[in-house]
Design a protein around this motif. Structure first.
Motif, PDB file in Angstrom:
ATOM      1  N   ARG A  29      36.886  47.647  34.278  1.00 47.84           N
ATOM      2  CA  ARG A  29      36.898  46.372  33.546  1.00 47.84           C
ATOM      3  C   ARG A  29      37.942  46.397  32.436  1.00 47.84           C
ATOM      4  O   ARG A  29      38.658  45.411  32.224  1.00 47.84           O
ATOM      5  CB  ARG A  29      35.515  46.069  32.964  1.00 47.84           C
ATOM      6  CG  ARG A  29      34.515  45.604  34.000  1.00 47.84           C
ATOM      7  CD  ARG A  29      33.326  44.901  33.368  1.00 47.84           C
ATOM      8  NE  ARG A  29      32.680  45.671  32.338  1.00 47.84           N
ATOM      9  CZ  ARG A  29      31.528  46.321  32.482  1.00 47.84           C
ATOM     10  NH1 ARG A  29      30.909  46.303  33.643  1.00 47.84           N
ATOM     11  NH2 ARG A  29      31.007  46.983  31.489  1.00 47.84           N
ATOM     12  N   ILE A  32      41.373  46.026  33.953  1.00 47.70           N
ATOM     13  CA  ILE A  32      41.606  44.639  34.374  1.00 47.70           C
ATOM     14  C   ILE A  32      41.987  43.789  33.160  1.00 47.70           C
ATOM     15  O   ILE A  32      42.936  42.994  33.210  1.00 47.70           O
ATOM     16  CB  ILE A  32      40.361  44.070  35.084  1.00 47.70           C
ATOM     17  CG1 ILE A  32      40.189  44.728  36.457  1.00 47.70           C
ATOM     18  CG2 ILE A  32      40.453  42.558  35.239  1.00 47.70           C
ATOM     19  CD1 ILE A  32      38.862  44.444  37.129  1.00 47.70           C
ATOM     20  N   ARG A  36      45.519  41.821  32.549  1.00 49.69           N
ATOM     21  CA  ARG A  36      45.586  40.379  32.304  1.00 49.69           C
ATOM     22  C   ARG A  36      46.318  40.047  31.011  1.00 49.69           C
ATOM     23  O   ARG A  36      46.899  38.975  30.880  1.00 49.69           O
ATOM     24  CB  ARG A  36      44.175  39.787  32.259  1.00 49.69           C
ATOM     25  CG  ARG A  36      43.563  39.655  33.638  1.00 49.69           C
ATOM     26  CD  ARG A  36      42.313  38.813  33.620  1.00 49.69           C
ATOM     27  NE  ARG A  36      41.827  38.590  34.975  1.00 49.69           N
ATOM     28  CZ  ARG A  36      40.565  38.710  35.348  1.00 49.69           C
ATOM     29  NH1 ARG A  36      39.654  39.046  34.468  1.00 49.69           N
ATOM     30  NH2 ARG A  36      40.211  38.489  36.585  1.00 49.69           N
ATOM     31  N   ILE A  55      39.322  49.089  41.822  1.00 48.07           N
ATOM     32  CA  ILE A  55      38.411  48.043  42.306  1.00 48.07           C
ATOM     33  C   ILE A  55      37.893  48.405  43.698  1.00 48.07           C
ATOM     34  O   ILE A  55      36.699  48.268  43.993  1.00 48.07           O
ATOM     35  CB  ILE A  55      39.120  46.676  42.309  1.00 48.07           C
ATOM     36  CG1 ILE A  55      39.381  46.219  40.871  1.00 48.07           C
ATOM     37  CG2 ILE A  55      38.298  45.634  43.048  1.00 48.07           C
ATOM     38  CD1 ILE A  55      40.288  45.012  40.757  1.00 48.07           C
ATOM     39  N   LYS A  68      33.428  40.207  45.565  1.00 46.77           N
ATOM     40  CA  LYS A  68      33.896  40.189  44.178  1.00 46.77           C
ATOM     41  C   LYS A  68      35.174  41.010  44.056  1.00 46.77           C
ATOM     42  O   LYS A  68      36.104  40.621  43.355  1.00 46.77           O
ATOM     43  CB  LYS A  68      32.831  40.728  43.236  1.00 46.77           C
ATOM     44  CG  LYS A  68      33.267  40.729  41.777  1.00 46.77           C
ATOM     45  CD  LYS A  68      32.216  41.316  40.872  1.00 46.77           C
ATOM     46  CE  LYS A  68      32.754  41.439  39.470  1.00 46.77           C
ATOM     47  NZ  LYS A  68      32.416  40.330  38.619  1.00 46.77           N
ATOM     48  N   LEU A  72      38.703  39.553  42.758  1.00 49.52           N
ATOM     49  CA  LEU A  72      39.414  40.158  41.625  1.00 49.52           C
ATOM     50  C   LEU A  72      40.837  40.536  42.011  1.00 49.52           C
ATOM     51  O   LEU A  72      41.791  40.257  41.272  1.00 49.52           O
ATOM     52  CB  LEU A  72      38.674  41.402  41.133  1.00 49.52           C
ATOM     53  CG  LEU A  72      37.467  41.187  40.234  1.00 49.52           C
ATOM     54  CD1 LEU A  72      36.734  42.506  40.020  1.00 49.52           C
ATOM     55  CD2 LEU A  72      37.886  40.597  38.907  1.00 49.52           C
ATOM     56  N   LYS A  73      40.987  41.178  43.169  1.00 46.69           N
ATOM     57  CA  LYS A  73      42.313  41.603  43.611  1.00 46.69           C
ATOM     58  C   LYS A  73      43.225  40.396  43.811  1.00 46.69           C
ATOM     59  O   LYS A  73      44.392  40.420  43.429  1.00 46.69           O
ATOM     60  CB  LYS A  73      42.214  42.417  44.903  1.00 46.69           C
ATOM     61  CG  LYS A  73      41.551  43.770  44.705  1.00 46.69           C
ATOM     62  CD  LYS A  73      41.697  44.664  45.906  1.00 46.69           C
ATOM     63  CE  LYS A  73      40.952  44.134  47.097  1.00 46.69           C
ATOM     64  NZ  LYS A  73      40.993  45.060  48.243  1.00 46.69           N
ATOM     65  N   GLN A  75      42.980  37.376  42.337  1.00 45.42           N
ATOM     66  CA  GLN A  75      43.311  36.784  41.039  1.00 45.42           C
ATOM     67  C   GLN A  75      44.355  37.614  40.306  1.00 45.42           C
ATOM     68  O   GLN A  75      45.297  37.064  39.720  1.00 45.42           O
ATOM     69  CB  GLN A  75      42.057  36.678  40.170  1.00 45.42           C
ATOM     70  CG  GLN A  75      41.069  35.628  40.630  1.00 45.42           C
ATOM     71  CD  GLN A  75      39.728  35.754  39.912  1.00 45.42           C
ATOM     72  OE1 GLN A  75      39.571  36.592  39.024  1.00 45.42           O
ATOM     73  NE2 GLN A  75      38.769  34.942  40.307  1.00 45.42           N
TER      74      GLN A  75
END
Length: 83
Positions: A29, A32, A36, A55, A68, A72-73, A75
């Motif tokens: 997390r 990530i 971002r 992930i 999920k 995530l990948k 996005q």
């Protein structure tokens, strides 16, 4: 309280796995979030494969759901290509 040796061992092993899963999930997390926040495209491109690998490992071990992980990948990849 557990009455059998196997139940006591199961309690110990479950706790070990729980702690490791929590550590890996939190680390992912944080990675990530860091990805971002990046604004440099070259740095983000370099970091993306390692985050995707993290992930995938969580999804493989059922720490997160496979859908999920895919979301995530997707996005993150869109975010990096937009930079």
């Amino acid at each position: 309280m557990a009455n059998h040796k196997s139940a006591l061992k199961r309690i110990r092993s479950n706790e070990k796995k729980r702690v490791l899963n929590r550590y890996q999930h939190k680390t992912t997390r944080n990675a990530i979030k860091k990805l971002r926040e990046l604004t440099d495209a070259k740095e983000a491109q370099g970091m993306l494969p390692s985050v995707i690998s993290m992930i995938d490992k969580l999804a493989k071990k059922n720490v997160i759901h496979s859908n999920k992980a895919g979301n995530l990948k997707s996005q993150l990849t869109k975010h990096v290509t937009a930079l």
